[in-house]
Design a protein around this motif. Structure first.
Motif, mmCIF file in Angstrom:
data_model
loop_
_atom_site.group_PDB
_atom_site.id
_atom_site.type_symbol
_atom_site.label_atom_id
_atom_site.label_comp_id
_atom_site.label_asym_id
_atom_site.label_seq_id
_atom_site.Cartn_x
_atom_site.Cartn_y
_atom_site.Cartn_z
ATOM 1 N N VAL A 104 0.805 -1.225 0.000
ATOM 2 C CA VAL A 104 0.000 0.000 0.000
ATOM 3 C C VAL A 104 0.834 1.270 0.000
ATOM 4 O O VAL A 104 0.501 2.232 -0.705
ATOM 5 N N LYS A 105 1.903 1.312 0.755
ATOM 6 C CA LYS A 105 2.693 2.551 0.819
ATOM 7 C C LYS A 105 3.307 2.880 -0.535
ATOM 8 O O LYS A 105 3.247 4.017 -0.998
ATOM 9 N N ARG A 106 3.882 1.890 -1.180
ATOM 10 C CA ARG A 106 4.499 2.137 -2.493
ATOM 11 C C ARG A 106 3.431 2.416 -3.543
ATOM 12 O O ARG A 106 3.593 3.277 -4.408
ATOM 13 N N TRP A 107 2.296 1.708 -3.460
ATOM 14 C CA TRP A 107 1.200 1.929 -4.397
ATOM 15 C C TRP A 107 0.664 3.348 -4.261
ATOM 16 O O TRP A 107 0.419 4.026 -5.253
ATOM 17 N N ILE B 222 -2.138 8.928 -4.461
ATOM 18 C CA ILE B 222 -3.239 8.907 -3.501
ATOM 19 C C ILE B 222 -2.658 9.113 -2.112
ATOM 20 O O ILE B 222 -1.669 8.481 -1.743
ATOM 21 N N THR B 223 -3.270 10.004 -1.361
ATOM 22 C CA THR B 223 -2.834 10.258 0.008
ATOM 23 C C THR B 223 -3.819 9.608 0.973
ATOM 24 O O THR B 223 -4.932 9.230 0.583
ATOM 25 N N GLU B 224 -3.412 9.487 2.215
ATOM 26 C CA GLU B 224 -4.328 8.941 3.220
ATOM 27 C C GLU B 224 -5.557 9.832 3.355
ATOM 28 O O GLU B 224 -6.666 9.330 3.556
ATOM 29 N N ALA C 285 -12.812 9.099 -0.174
ATOM 30 C CA ALA C 285 -13.360 8.285 -1.262
ATOM 31 C C ALA C 285 -14.640 7.577 -0.816
ATOM 32 O O ALA C 285 -14.831 7.282 0.358
ATOM 33 N N ASN C 286 -15.497 7.297 -1.776
ATOM 34 C CA ASN C 286 -16.745 6.580 -1.514
ATOM 35 C C ASN C 286 -16.426 5.081 -1.471
ATOM 36 O O ASN C 286 -16.430 4.401 -2.495
ATOM 37 N N MET C 287 -16.149 4.572 -0.286
ATOM 38 C CA MET C 287 -15.715 3.182 -0.138
ATOM 39 C C MET C 287 -16.806 2.176 -0.487
ATOM 40 O O MET C 287 -16.502 1.085 -0.974
ATOM 41 N N ILE C 288 -18.056 2.518 -0.254
ATOM 42 C CA ILE C 288 -19.145 1.604 -0.634
ATOM 43 C C ILE C 288 -19.139 1.413 -2.144
ATOM 44 O O ILE C 288 -19.223 0.285 -2.642
#
Length: 138
Positions: free
Chosen positions: A36-39, A45-47, A53-56
């Motif tokens: 995840v960190k490298r991706w 994309i930041t935390e 983001a709309n996770m649903i």
């Protein structure tokens, strides 16, 4: 085998479980334990943006697409495949089709090799796992 017979021989529970396996693998693949960190670095994309983001929508559509992939892989593998052939078919579909076509897109989009490998190898491993499940689960 004709298409009617192929559809009649589908194991819908196996298709669902294979789709869920890809979804579960994704939760590991794109986790702090693996990539995840490298991706996030490669995608920008930041935390903070991830929290907005709309996770649903993201998870719902991701599972739907995993289900569609599982469905078509089940048609490709067939009803009497066995785990070895299923895994090999999934691997070959992943490496031979998904990996290569993602590679073409990433080249034209000038994306990094690391980004390409993280995403494309997730697809290869997912399809291999899905193929194994579909092949074993007669």
């Amino acid at each position: 085998m004709d298409m009617q017979t192929a559809f009649q021989n589908l194991n819908w529970l196996a298709i669902f479980v294979a789709a869920a396996s890809a979804f579960a693998l994704g939760s590991l693949w794109y986790s702090p334990l693996l990539f995840v960190k490298r991706w996030m670095k490669e995608t920008g994309i930041t935390e903070e943006s991830a929290k907005e983001a709309n996770m649903i929508k993201i998870f719902g559509l991701s599972f739907l697409l995993s289900f569609v992939a599982s469905f078509f892989l089940a048609l490709f593998v067939g009803a009497d495949a066995g785990g070895g052939f299923g895994a090999l078919a999934g691997f070959m579909a992943g490496l031979g089709w998904v990996f290569t076509f993602m590679g073409i897109s990433y080249i034209f989009e000038n994306r990094s090799l690391v980004h390409f490998l993280i995403n494309s190898m997730y697809s290869v491993v997912s399809l291999t796992l899905m193929g194994f499940i579909l092949g074993v689960w007669q």
